[in-house]
Design an enzyme around this catalytic site. Structure first.
Site, PDB file in Angstrom:
ATOM      1  N   CYS A 177       3.470   8.304  -2.268  1.00  0.00           N
ATOM      2  CA  CYS A 177       2.572   8.460  -1.928  1.00  0.00           C
ATOM      3  C   CYS A 177       2.552   7.196  -0.459  1.00  0.00           C
ATOM      4  O   CYS A 177       3.885   6.778  -0.666  1.00  0.00           O
ATOM      5  CB  CYS A 177       2.509   6.516  -3.561  1.00  0.00           C
ATOM      6  SG  CYS A 177       1.293   5.902  -3.605  1.00  0.00           S
ATOM      7  N   ASP A 222      -5.899   6.078  -2.573  1.00  0.00           N
ATOM      8  CA  ASP A 222      -6.300   4.233  -3.282  1.00  0.00           C
ATOM      9  C   ASP A 222      -7.725   4.760  -3.954  1.00  0.00           C
ATOM     10  O   ASP A 222      -8.223   3.350  -4.348  1.00  0.00           O
ATOM     11  CB  ASP A 222      -5.822   2.876  -2.635  1.00  0.00           C
ATOM     12  CG  ASP A 222      -3.876   2.597  -2.880  1.00  0.00           C
ATOM     13  OD1 ASP A 222      -3.353   3.700  -2.489  1.00  0.00           O
ATOM     14  OD2 ASP A 222      -3.465   2.034  -2.003  1.00  0.00           O
ATOM     15  N   TRP A 278       6.625   6.707  -5.268  1.00  0.00           N
ATOM     16  CA  TRP A 278       7.828   6.807  -4.321  1.00  0.00           C
ATOM     17  C   TRP A 278       6.660   6.429  -3.323  1.00  0.00           C
ATOM     18  O   TRP A 278       6.200   7.343  -2.456  1.00  0.00           O
ATOM     19  CB  TRP A 278       8.591   7.772  -4.036  1.00  0.00           C
ATOM     20  CG  TRP A 278       9.438   7.634  -2.636  1.00  0.00           C
ATOM     21  CD1 TRP A 278       9.253   7.599  -1.035  1.00  0.00           C
ATOM     22  CD2 TRP A 278      10.715   7.058  -3.038  1.00  0.00           C
ATOM     23  NE1 TRP A 278      10.197   7.051  -0.695  1.00  0.00           N
ATOM     24  CE2 TRP A 278      11.673   7.168  -1.619  1.00  0.00           C
ATOM     25  CE3 TRP A 278      11.872   7.375  -3.762  1.00  0.00           C
ATOM     26  CZ2 TRP A 278      12.289   6.747  -1.178  1.00  0.00           C
ATOM     27  CZ3 TRP A 278      13.184   7.235  -3.354  1.00  0.00           C
ATOM     28  CH2 TRP A 278      13.726   7.098  -2.315  1.00  0.00           C
ATOM     29  N   ASP A 279       6.279   4.727  -2.941  1.00  0.00           N
ATOM     30  CA  ASP A 279       5.749   4.618  -2.283  1.00  0.00           C
ATOM     31  C   ASP A 279       6.267   4.401  -1.122  1.00  0.00           C
ATOM     32  O   ASP A 279       7.573   4.002  -1.307  1.00  0.00           O
ATOM     33  CB  ASP A 279       4.655   3.394  -2.806  1.00  0.00           C
ATOM     34  CG  ASP A 279       3.457   3.153  -2.649  1.00  0.00           C
ATOM     35  OD1 ASP A 279       3.050   3.550  -1.696  1.00  0.00           O
ATOM     36  OD2 ASP A 279       2.690   2.494  -3.423  1.00  0.00           O
ATOM     37  N   MET A 280       5.715   3.857  -0.734  1.00  0.00           N
ATOM     38  CA  MET A 280       5.547   3.047   1.167  1.00  0.00           C
ATOM     39  C   MET A 280       4.505   2.577   1.950  1.00  0.00           C
ATOM     40  O   MET A 280       4.190   3.419   2.119  1.00  0.00           O
ATOM     41  CB  MET A 280       6.279   4.420   2.279  1.00  0.00           C
ATOM     42  CG  MET A 280       7.038   4.433   3.650  1.00  0.00           C
ATOM     43  SD  MET A 280       6.277   3.399   4.574  1.00  0.00           S
ATOM     44  CE  MET A 280       4.698   4.586   5.096  1.00  0.00           C
ATOM     45  N   ASN A 281       4.065   1.643   2.213  1.00  0.00           N
ATOM     46  CA  ASN A 281       2.989   0.985   2.285  1.00  0.00           C
ATOM     47  C   ASN A 281       2.738   0.147   4.084  1.00  0.00           C
ATOM     48  O   ASN A 281       2.232  -0.534   3.677  1.00  0.00           O
ATOM     49  CB  ASN A 281       2.865  -0.057   0.913  1.00  0.00           C
ATOM     50  CG  ASN A 281       2.424   0.498  -0.251  1.00  0.00           C
ATOM     51  OD1 ASN A 281       1.770   1.699  -0.286  1.00  0.00           O
ATOM     52  ND2 ASN A 281       3.021  -0.013  -1.092  1.00  0.00           N
TER      53      ASN A 281
HETATM   54  C1  GLA Z   1       0.663   0.553  -3.473  1.00  0.00           C
HETATM   55  C2  GLA Z   1       0.109   1.876  -3.165  1.00  0.00           C
HETATM   56  C3  GLA Z   1      -1.123   1.884  -5.264  1.00  0.00           C
HETATM   57  C4  GLA Z   1      -0.013   0.981  -6.356  1.00  0.00           C
HETATM   58  C5  GLA Z   1       0.131  -0.245  -4.907  1.00  0.00           C
HETATM   59  C6  GLA Z   1       1.252  -1.283  -5.740  1.00  0.00           C
HETATM   60  O1  GLA Z   1      -1.201   0.501  -2.062  1.00  0.00           O
HETATM   61  O2  GLA Z   1      -0.916   2.732  -2.712  1.00  0.00           O
HETATM   62  O3  GLA Z   1      -1.372   3.259  -5.768  1.00  0.00           O
HETATM   63  O4  GLA Z   1       1.434   1.279  -6.087  1.00  0.00           O
HETATM   64  O5  GLA Z   1       0.515  -0.030  -3.948  1.00  0.00           O
HETATM   65  O6  GLA Z   1       1.443  -2.432  -4.337  1.00  0.00           O
END
Ligand code: GLA
Length: 764
Positions: A509, A531, A470-473
């Site tokens: 994440c 990352d 489960w990401d959030m960027n």
């Molecule tokens: C973020 C996450 C990475 C990867 C990318 C995918 O940067 O930290 O591990 O999942 O997104 O777009």
């Protein structure tokens, strides 16, 4: 255990005591947080104010010695003679209200008092003390909750508006305490690909603050921090640790008063905060965690690790082994199709991986980070058999399937955004602030939360998915109470999706470790630390996090060298050795590996699996190590695993001794270095010393040999007593020039070893 006698409250465990009392005027006076004491010690522990301090401000001149400004307190008021930082601020319209809470009554109950507001909280508390305080003039009730978890205690506050007016809360900390003494504050700060760097600041007269205002707990300042007494070290001295079960904007401060009291507090950040408190309404703070150890930083970490593993991680994953995973992101990015993935999966399986994680790019028009985020329909060009078909193929290979989502964000170039532009967070009259070409969805809105729950659920039901990343960027543009409501919305979504699916392993994440906090850990047993997977940088990142979080919750992957962010070439052995002290994964193009590297990875995974329980759940400590080295150790009943990591290797390296800890002085142990290998190519021109015949170091023969053959390195196998190993054993020599000896460590810069130390049976 919680005991109460004559207005004295005592939380007591084998390693610590927390003692306070209600004074005659009803203030809560803090008496002691530290080594275990007896409730009868209260008078001896109480600060003696004597005649009081000059300029004391007090509502009772006859009792001037007990002025609130110089008393160690459990909570502070506002505008009532305590001029130190206040733990709360309540306003009536645009008028700030004075506040002075006085003790009313208390209650003790078994277990934990459940939060009502949807905030996550630790489970399995032993006993809870709820102390109720009332303001003399305002119809406000404050309840302070103290829960005993054995190794740590938690504190939180609830503020109830008993008036008929709507009030606003601009600040309400989870806890506040005044400790006597001088302290050094340790915080864990950084940014993207540089998380959790340790900083030490003395706590003196000027206030020091550890705060996040990005909308999330942030990679800038982890909510967890430490206070160490003078002379504290890794294994000695008084250390306090604090943390917050919360993923949003947080705030903590420490400041030493002229009288020598260090006021510490923590809670939701008051920056631009303003929450409406309707008549009859209650504002609940997140739960704060307080720990003490008289055995230094390692002792403190042990208390925090036990608490996280035993009370924060979702019950289905407490002490449950985490699988070795392969993640396709760094190897493929957006460039894949089913054939390429299955080819990688086949290799990952051969090398011993248990779970294949399909990262970003599997849905909608998501062929770069510019488009498609929000549309979780599978991209059939890449995965013609859908997720179900792909998961079936993986199952055929003997691999579980894991999948990436970033459900909180949306690309403006997406079907979701085109259909519901108003679901994204905008600021009226202002241009959108984009980040990684995305906006956040407004998780304060029920329709948005329902969409996320439905779309993620549909995908989870469409295939046998055992793991979710489960990401959030990005950072938020919400501030104050709005940011807090967003976080409550996030918790609602996570609860609705994952509570019915306790066996799905959730890894959260946020561009790496932008949300590495206890709130997320209540849902996700592991978090992607960063990352940045360069092992030298990971020593700092995982090392920083290790003060407050256990290894089991740190996603730690081996990636390619030279590293994408540092261009540093590090030995594959070290990339493995560092990642072993976490939830191990591999994230590189397996197809690009030389056969020797593939063999080495296979050996690494086999080694990790054989020692997985110790690596993931063993007692972790940071070891004293020679200058320029880092030492980490994990210990279980079965074995001790000690890792020593070096930086740059000097010519003619000096003699060093390596010390481990926690062994029995009189027992005899067998010590074996994990078998590692060297690439022939690492020797360059020096290969002439290895080969009986003359070979060209740039020639095809050596290039082929470099791919196929590896040399044994640093073979060590000896026995010694625990006393000797803890005093410091002399490891095999490092490379000292030209020659090769399989018993020396020849890895050069950034080399490392793991020692497996197990008791010799039948010896004393
Ligand atoms: C973020 C996450 C990475 C990867 C990318 C995918 O940067 O930290 O591990 O999942 O997104 O777009």
């Amino acid at each position: 255990m919680i005991e109460v006698q004559n207005g004295v409250f005592h939380l007591r465990e084998s390693g610590w005591s927390y003692l306070f009392r209600a004074t005659e005027r009803g203030l809560l006076e803090h008496l002691h947080f530290g080594a275990p004491v007896s409730i009868q010690d209260a008078p001896a522990l109480a600060v003696k104010p004597g005649m009081g301090w000059g300029m004391a401000v007090t509502p009772d001149e006859a009792d001037g010695a007990l002025c609130p400004d110089t008393l160690p307190l459990e909570w502070s008021g506002a505008g009532r003679g305590d001029y130190r930082e206040s733990s709360m601020e309540v306003w009536d319209g645009d008028v700030p209200l004075p506040a002075e809470f006085r003790y009313a009554d208390y209650q003790i109950f078994e277990g934990t008092a459940r939060l009502q507001s949807g905030l996550p909280q630790a489970g399995g508390g032993l006993q809870t003390l709820a102390v109720t305080l009332r303001d003399g003039a305002l119809p406000l009730t404050l309840t302070l909750y103290y829960t005993d978890f054995g190794g740590v205690l938690t504190r939180r506050a609830a503020l109830k508006n008993e008036s008929h007016r709507t009030l606003t809360v601009r600040k309400c900390m989870s806890w506040c305490v005044d400790l006597v003494g001088e302290y050094q504050l340790t915080t864990f700060d950084g940014g993207w690909i540089g998380e959790a760097r340790r900083h030490v600041t003395p706590v003196e007269a000027a206030r020091v603050v550890n705060e996040s205002t990005t909308g999330f707990s942030s990679n800038r300042h982890n909510p967890g921090f430490l206070l160490a007494g003078k002379g504290a070290g890794e294994d000695c001295g008084d250390v306090y640790g604090f943390n917050l079960v919360y993923s949003g904007n947080h705030y903590a401060s420490a400041q030493r008063s002229f009288q020598g009291l260090t006021r510490v507090m923590q809670g939701v950040s008051p920056a631009l905060f303003c929450a409406v408190l309707a008549p009859g309404g209650t504002f609940e703070t997140p739960e704060g965690v307080l720990a003490y150890s008289g055995a230094g930083f390692n002792g403190l970490s042990a208390a925090m690790h036990g608490f996280v593993n035993g009370h924060i991680i979702p019950p289905a994953w407490r002490y449950r082994p985490r699988p070795v995973l392969f993640n396709d992101w760094e190897g493929c990015m957006f460039d894949f199709d089913q054939r390429r993935l299955l080819e990688l999966a086949g290799r990952a399986k051969k090398q011993g991986a248990e779970l294949f994680v399909l990262d970003d790019g599997w849905f909608g028009a998501r062929n770069s980070d510019r488009a498609g985020l929000g549309d979780y329909g599978v991209n059939e060009k890449k995965l013609p058999e859908g997720l179900g078909g792909f998961a079936g193929k993986l199952a055929g290979l003997g691999l579980n399937f894991g999948l990436w989502f970033e459900p909180e964000a949306v690309n403006p170039d997406s079907g979701l955004y085109r259909a519901h532009p108003d679901w994204a967070i905008h600021q009226p009259g202002r241009s959108d602030l984009l980040s990684r070409h995305e906006l956040l969805l407004d998780l304060r809105k029920e329709a948005v939360r329902d969409y996320i729950v439905d779309s993620v659920t549909e995908v989870l039901n469409s295939a046998d998915i055992r793991y979710v990343k489960w990401d959030m960027n990005r950072q938020s543009v919400l501030t104050g109470a709005a940011a807090h409501e967003y976080i409550l919305g996030l918790y609602d979504v996570l609860r609705r999706i994952f509570a019915p699916r306790p066996d799905i392993l959730l890894e959260s994440c946020s561009s790496g470790g932008n949300r590495f906090d206890l709130g997320m850990l209540c849902f996700s047993p592991q978090i992607w630390c960063s990352d940045n997977t360069d092992p030298m940088e990971r020593l700092q990142i995982q090392g920083g996090l290790s003060y407050l979080y256990p290894q089991s919750c740190m996603g730690a992957h081996v990636s390619a060298a030279p590293h994408a962010q540092t261009l540093r070439a590090t030995p594959l052995s070290t990339r493995g050795n560092v990642s072993f002290f976490g939830a191990l994964g591999y994230e590189l193009d397996l197809k690009a590996l030389r056969p020797v590297e593939a063999r080495e990875i296979k050996a690494q995974i086999a080694f990790y699996k054989a020692h997985r329980d110790t690596f993931q759940f063993g007692a972790f400590s940071r070891l004293p190590a020679p200058e320029g080295w880092t030492g980490w150790q994990v210990r279980s009943e079965r074995e001790t695993l000690a890792g020593f990591f070096r930086g740059l290797v000097p010519a003619a390296p000096g003699i060093v001794k390596l010390r481990v800890s926690g062994l029995d002085n009189n027992r005899r142990y067998r010590v074996r270095a994990r078998p590692q290998t060297l690439r022939v190519g690492d020797f360059g021109n020096l290969v002439k010393y290895l080969s009986p015949v003359r070979v060209n170091p740039d020639g095809p023969l050596l290039r082929a040999a470099d791919g196929l053959y590896a040399l044994p390195d640093g073979r060590e196998d000896f026995t010694a007593t625990g006393a000797a190993l803890m005093a410091g054993f002399a490891p095999a020599a490092l490379f000292t020039g030209t020659g090769y000896d399989k018993n020396s460590h020849n890895q050069g810069d950034f080399g490392s070893e793991i020692y497996v130390i197990s008791e010799e049976r039948g010896h004393d």
